[in-house]
Design a protein around this motif. Sequence first.
Motif, PDB file in Angstrom:
ATOM      1  N   THR A   1       2.239  -2.381   4.119  1.00 39.90           N
ATOM      2  CA  THR A   1       1.166  -2.938   3.050  1.00 39.90           C
ATOM      3  C   THR A   1       1.849  -4.093   2.277  1.00 39.90           C
ATOM      4  OG1 THR A   1      -0.435  -1.301   2.811  1.00 39.90           O
ATOM      5  CG2 THR A   1      -0.325  -2.797   1.060  1.00 39.90           C
TER       6      THR A   1
ATOM      7  N   GLY B   1       3.324  -6.458   4.898  1.00 38.47           N
ATOM      8  CA  GLY B   1       2.318  -7.402   5.379  1.00 38.47           C
ATOM      9  C   GLY B   1       1.982  -8.540   4.480  1.00 38.47           C
ATOM     10  N   ALA B   2       1.825  -8.276   2.970  1.00 42.60           N
ATOM     11  CA  ALA B   2       1.727  -9.160   2.077  1.00 42.60           C
ATOM     12  C   ALA B   2       2.602 -10.053   2.059  1.00 42.60           C
ATOM     13  CB  ALA B   2       1.425  -8.235   0.689  1.00 42.60           C
TER      14      ALA B   2
ATOM     15  N   PHE C   1      -0.304  -6.772  -4.276  1.00 40.79           N
ATOM     16  CA  PHE C   1      -0.526  -6.356  -2.964  1.00 40.79           C
ATOM     17  C   PHE C   1       0.827  -5.593  -2.578  1.00 40.79           C
ATOM     18  CE2 PHE C   1      -3.197  -9.566  -1.328  1.00 40.79           C
ATOM     19  CZ  PHE C   1      -4.413  -8.822  -1.111  1.00 40.79           C
TER      20      PHE C   1
ATOM     21  N   LEU D   1      -6.296  -6.452   4.567  1.00 46.37           N
ATOM     22  CA  LEU D   1      -4.891  -6.931   5.223  1.00 46.37           C
ATOM     23  C   LEU D   1      -5.186  -7.016   6.643  1.00 46.37           C
ATOM     24  CD1 LEU D   1      -2.173  -5.279   2.868  1.00 46.37           C
ATOM     25  CD2 LEU D   1      -3.205  -7.685   2.865  1.00 46.37           C
TER      26      LEU D   1
END
Length: 159
Positions: free
Chosen positions: A12, A15-16, A36, A135
């Motif tokens: 996460t 990915g952010a 995020f 996401l």
Amino acid sequence: MNIGFVVSGALTALGAVLLWRYWPQSRLTRIAGVLFVLTGLGRVIVGFGPEDVNITMHMIGALAQSPSSVAVLLSAIAIRDTSPALARTGMALGALGLVGAVLALGGQASITAFHLGVGPGLTERLSSHPIQVWLVVIGTAVMASAFKASRRSEIPATA
């Protein structure tokens, strides 16, 4: 399960960071980006501090995940002019996450009615999973856009 939380949280946050350059540069997206990453780190903390082993660490990690739905909402609002359908999806996911957060927090306060008769697990997942879906949706949209752009550049120009 705890390894899953650690991996999910790390992905996460990663990915952010990787999606950062694709967001419109605005105050909303900067705040959303920080939230995020914070959410991802909170999930990692939850994984390293299982509730039955270290409740304090687990609660700190869970608290750090709380703003995840706000991050989804802010990022959706930031793209509403350029990608209205995508923004509506984000707003729906963010709203779902906020409902889950209220139910989960109410349940933590020992108000069992907030668990909707199914226990705390569902409300906690309802709170924490919309960001994962968001996401994936955003990542897919970015990849589709990049694929379309690369396909256009492969088409020979006609005279």
